[in-house]
Design a protein around this motif. Structure first.
Motif, PDB file in Angstrom:
ATOM      1  N   ILE A 278      38.025  44.433  33.692  1.00  0.00           N
ATOM      2  CA  ILE A 278      39.028  44.082  34.571  1.00  0.00           C
ATOM      3  C   ILE A 278      38.594  42.848  35.490  1.00  0.00           C
ATOM      4  O   ILE A 278      39.740  41.832  35.468  1.00  0.00           O
ATOM      5  CB  ILE A 278      39.160  45.200  35.566  1.00  0.00           C
ATOM      6  CG1 ILE A 278      39.739  46.519  34.938  1.00  0.00           C
ATOM      7  CG2 ILE A 278      40.202  44.936  36.913  1.00  0.00           C
ATOM      8  CD1 ILE A 278      39.579  48.036  35.879  1.00  0.00           C
ATOM      9  N   GLU A 281      39.659  39.853  33.270  1.00  0.00           N
ATOM     10  CA  GLU A 281      41.183  39.634  33.243  1.00  0.00           C
ATOM     11  C   GLU A 281      41.405  38.800  34.551  1.00  0.00           C
ATOM     12  O   GLU A 281      42.711  38.320  34.696  1.00  0.00           O
ATOM     13  CB  GLU A 281      41.994  40.733  33.218  1.00  0.00           C
ATOM     14  CG  GLU A 281      41.631  41.569  32.013  1.00  0.00           C
ATOM     15  CD  GLU A 281      42.266  42.955  32.134  1.00  0.00           C
ATOM     16  OE1 GLU A 281      42.760  43.192  33.067  1.00  0.00           O
ATOM     17  OE2 GLU A 281      42.170  43.690  31.167  1.00  0.00           O
ATOM     18  N   ARG A 283      41.542  39.894  37.380  1.00  0.00           N
ATOM     19  CA  ARG A 283      42.280  40.853  38.526  1.00  0.00           C
ATOM     20  C   ARG A 283      41.202  40.970  39.814  1.00  0.00           C
ATOM     21  O   ARG A 283      39.921  40.904  39.864  1.00  0.00           O
ATOM     22  CB  ARG A 283      42.068  42.268  37.921  1.00  0.00           C
ATOM     23  CG  ARG A 283      43.116  42.352  36.687  1.00  0.00           C
ATOM     24  CD  ARG A 283      44.427  42.604  37.010  1.00  0.00           C
ATOM     25  NE  ARG A 283      44.673  43.522  37.988  1.00  0.00           N
ATOM     26  CZ  ARG A 283      44.698  44.812  37.651  1.00  0.00           C
ATOM     27  NH1 ARG A 283      44.365  45.134  36.225  1.00  0.00           N
ATOM     28  NH2 ARG A 283      44.759  45.872  38.413  1.00  0.00           N
ATOM     29  N   ASP A 284      41.985  41.316  40.678  1.00  0.00           N
ATOM     30  CA  ASP A 284      41.051  41.383  42.335  1.00  0.00           C
ATOM     31  C   ASP A 284      40.825  43.063  42.245  1.00  0.00           C
ATOM     32  O   ASP A 284      41.780  43.789  42.020  1.00  0.00           O
ATOM     33  CB  ASP A 284      42.101  40.793  43.402  1.00  0.00           C
ATOM     34  CG  ASP A 284      41.283  40.912  44.734  1.00  0.00           C
ATOM     35  OD1 ASP A 284      40.719  41.840  45.017  1.00  0.00           O
ATOM     36  OD2 ASP A 284      40.816  39.819  45.080  1.00  0.00           O
ATOM     37  N   ASP A 287      43.410  45.232  44.142  1.00  0.00           N
ATOM     38  CA  ASP A 287      44.746  45.427  43.289  1.00  0.00           C
ATOM     39  C   ASP A 287      44.421  46.532  42.576  1.00  0.00           C
ATOM     40  O   ASP A 287      45.374  46.927  41.638  1.00  0.00           O
ATOM     41  CB  ASP A 287      45.222  44.267  42.794  1.00  0.00           C
ATOM     42  CG  ASP A 287      45.558  43.284  43.529  1.00  0.00           C
ATOM     43  OD1 ASP A 287      45.901  43.613  45.004  1.00  0.00           O
ATOM     44  OD2 ASP A 287      45.546  42.054  43.232  1.00  0.00           O
ATOM     45  N   GLU A 292      43.106  53.190  37.110  1.00  0.00           N
ATOM     46  CA  GLU A 292      41.924  52.268  36.753  1.00  0.00           C
ATOM     47  C   GLU A 292      40.657  52.801  37.627  1.00  0.00           C
ATOM     48  O   GLU A 292      39.380  52.780  36.857  1.00  0.00           O
ATOM     49  CB  GLU A 292      42.410  50.901  37.041  1.00  0.00           C
ATOM     50  CG  GLU A 292      43.205  50.218  36.121  1.00  0.00           C
ATOM     51  CD  GLU A 292      43.597  48.832  36.547  1.00  0.00           C
ATOM     52  OE1 GLU A 292      43.984  47.931  35.708  1.00  0.00           O
ATOM     53  OE2 GLU A 292      43.966  48.602  38.029  1.00  0.00           O
TER      54      GLU A 292
END
Length: 336
Positions: A278, A281, A283-284, A287, A292
Motif C-alpha cells: 500500500i 502505491e 497511499r497515506d 486513508d 485493507e
C-alpha cells in the motif's frame, strides 16, 4: 526520491537466544538451553522475507561464531545484509530465555558492551536506508549509546528519503534505569513513528489508560507528530488495528502455544508486509479502508499464531505458503 528496492528494513539488535528447557521451569533452575537466532528487529526482517517481502537489516554482531551464525541465518532467508556490521572488539549479544507454563518468556540479557550496542551513526548504510519503503525499529536499541543515536539517525535518514517509520516499544524494563526513563524515551520514539505495534500491557504503561480505546486515542492524537496507525495485540483475545476514525478487530487463531517469544515480531512482519504494498502505491495510512486493515490484520494474526506453535524466534517464523494456507483454512470463521 530514490527507487525503493526494499519493502522493509529493520535497524537494531540481532542476537542469540538460548532457550531453556523444560518449559515451565524458572530461569534460575534451567539447566539445558537450545540456541536460536533472535532480536526483535532481526526477527521482523526475516519474517518479512519469509512472507515474500524484500527485507534488509542494519545492525552489528561480533567477529565470533555466533556472529557467523546470525549472518548465515539472514543470508539463508534472503535478507539484505549490506547493513550487517562485524565488530572487531565486542562479542555478539546473548539472551537467556525461560518459558513459563503458558509459554511466556522470561529474559536475562548479556548485553553490556556487546556488538549490537556499538552501532555508530557514522556506520549507517545510507543507500539501504534510502532504498526502503518502511524502516522498522524498537526501543531496545534506544537503551544505550551509541546504538541509540545510530537508530534515531537511521529514522531521520529514512524519513528524509520518503520511508514510512514503524516502531515496536518491545518493553524490556531490565534494560532501562527506571520506569519513568523508559516511558519518556519510548514516547519520544513513538512520536517519530507512523506505525506502532504494541501489546495491551505496553499500551497501559505508555498512556496510563486502562481502557484500550482511550489508550489508542491517546497515542493517535496525544503525541506530535505521532503515529497514523496503531496495532494492539491481545494474545488469545486477538488484535485491534486503528487509525483516526476507523478501528477493526482481528480474532486470534486457536493454537496450542509452544513458545510465544517471536509472536509479536511475526505479527509485525505480517502487518508490514501487507502495508508495504500500500505504501508503495503512495497511499497515506490515514486513508486505509476497512478491508485493507482487515487484510493486514489477518496476515499479521496468522503469522503470529503459527509462530507460537514452534520454539524459538527466527526458527519459528512462518513462510508465505504456510500463512496463505492457514488463512484459507480459517476464512469461514466469523470475523476472520
Amino acid at each position: 526520491m530514490p527507487a525503493k528496492t526494499l519493502d522493509v528494513v529493520s535497524v537494531g539488535e540481532i542476537l542469540i537466544d538460548f532457550v531453556g528447557s523444560p518449559k515451565g521451569c524458572p530461569l534460575a533452575e534451567v539447566t539445558d538451553f537450545r540456541r536460536a537466532a533472535g532480536g526483535g528487529p532481526a526477527n521482523v526482517a526475516v519474517g518479512v522475507a519469509r512472507l515474500g517481502g524484500r527485507a534488509g537489516f542494519i545492525g552489528k554482531v561480533g567477529r565470533d561464531a555466533f556472529g557467523d551464525h546470525l549472518q548465515k541465518v539472514l543470508e539463508e532467508n534472503n535478507v539484505d545484509t549490506r547493513g550487517l556490521l562485524r565488530d572487531r572488539e565486542a562479542n555478539t549479544t546473548l539472551v537467556f530465555v525461560a518459558l513459563n507454563e503458558k509459554a511466556v518468556p522470561e529474559f536475562v540479557f548479556f548485553r553490556h558492551g556487546t556488538a549490537d550496542t556499538r552501532l555508530d551513526p557514522a556506520e549507517l548504510p545510507r543507500e539501504v536506508l534510502a532504498a526502503t519503503q518502511i524502516l522498522h525499529f524498537s526501543s531496545v536499541s534506544l537503551t544505550v549509546e551509541p546504538a541509540r543515536s545510530a537508530t534515531l539517525e537511521a529514522v531521520r535518514l529514512a524519513r528524509a528519503a520518503g520511508a514510512v517509520i514503524s516502531f515496536d516499544p518491545n518493553l524490556r524494563l531490565s534494560l532501562w534505569p527506571d520506569r519513568e526513563t523508559a516511558r519518556r524515551n519510548i514516547l519520544q520514539a513513538a512520536a517519530r513513528a507512523d506505525i506502532i505495534k504494541l501489546n495491551a500491557e505496553e499500551l497501559v504503561f505508555l498512556t496510563g489508560c486502562p481502557e484500550m480505546a482511550a489508550g489508542i486515542a491517546a497515542l493517535l492524537s496525544g503525541i506530535a507528530p505521532g503515529p497514523r496507525l496503531i496495532a494492539v495485540t491481545r494474545g488469545a483475545a486477538g488484535a485491534v488495528l486503528a487509525r483516526q476514525g476507523l478501528q477493526v478487530e482481528i480474532p486470534a487463531l486457536p493454537v496450542t502455544a509452544v513458545d510465544t517469544t517471536g509472536a509479536g515480531d511475526a505479527f509485525m512482519a505480517g502487518m508490514l508486509t501487507a502495508l508495504a504494498g500500500i505504501s508503495g502505491e503512495g497511499r497515506d495510512l490515514t486513508d486505509l479502508e476497512e478491508r485493507e486493515l482487515h487484510h493486514a490484520g489477518r496476515l499479521a494474526a496468522t503469522a503470529a499464531a503459527l509462530a507460537c506453535t514452534r520454539p524459538g524466534a527466527i526458527p519459528a517464523l512462518p513462510t508465505q505458503a504456510e500463512v496463505e494456507e492457514e488463512i484459507q483454512r480459517n476464512l469461514r470463521r466469523v470475523g476472520f
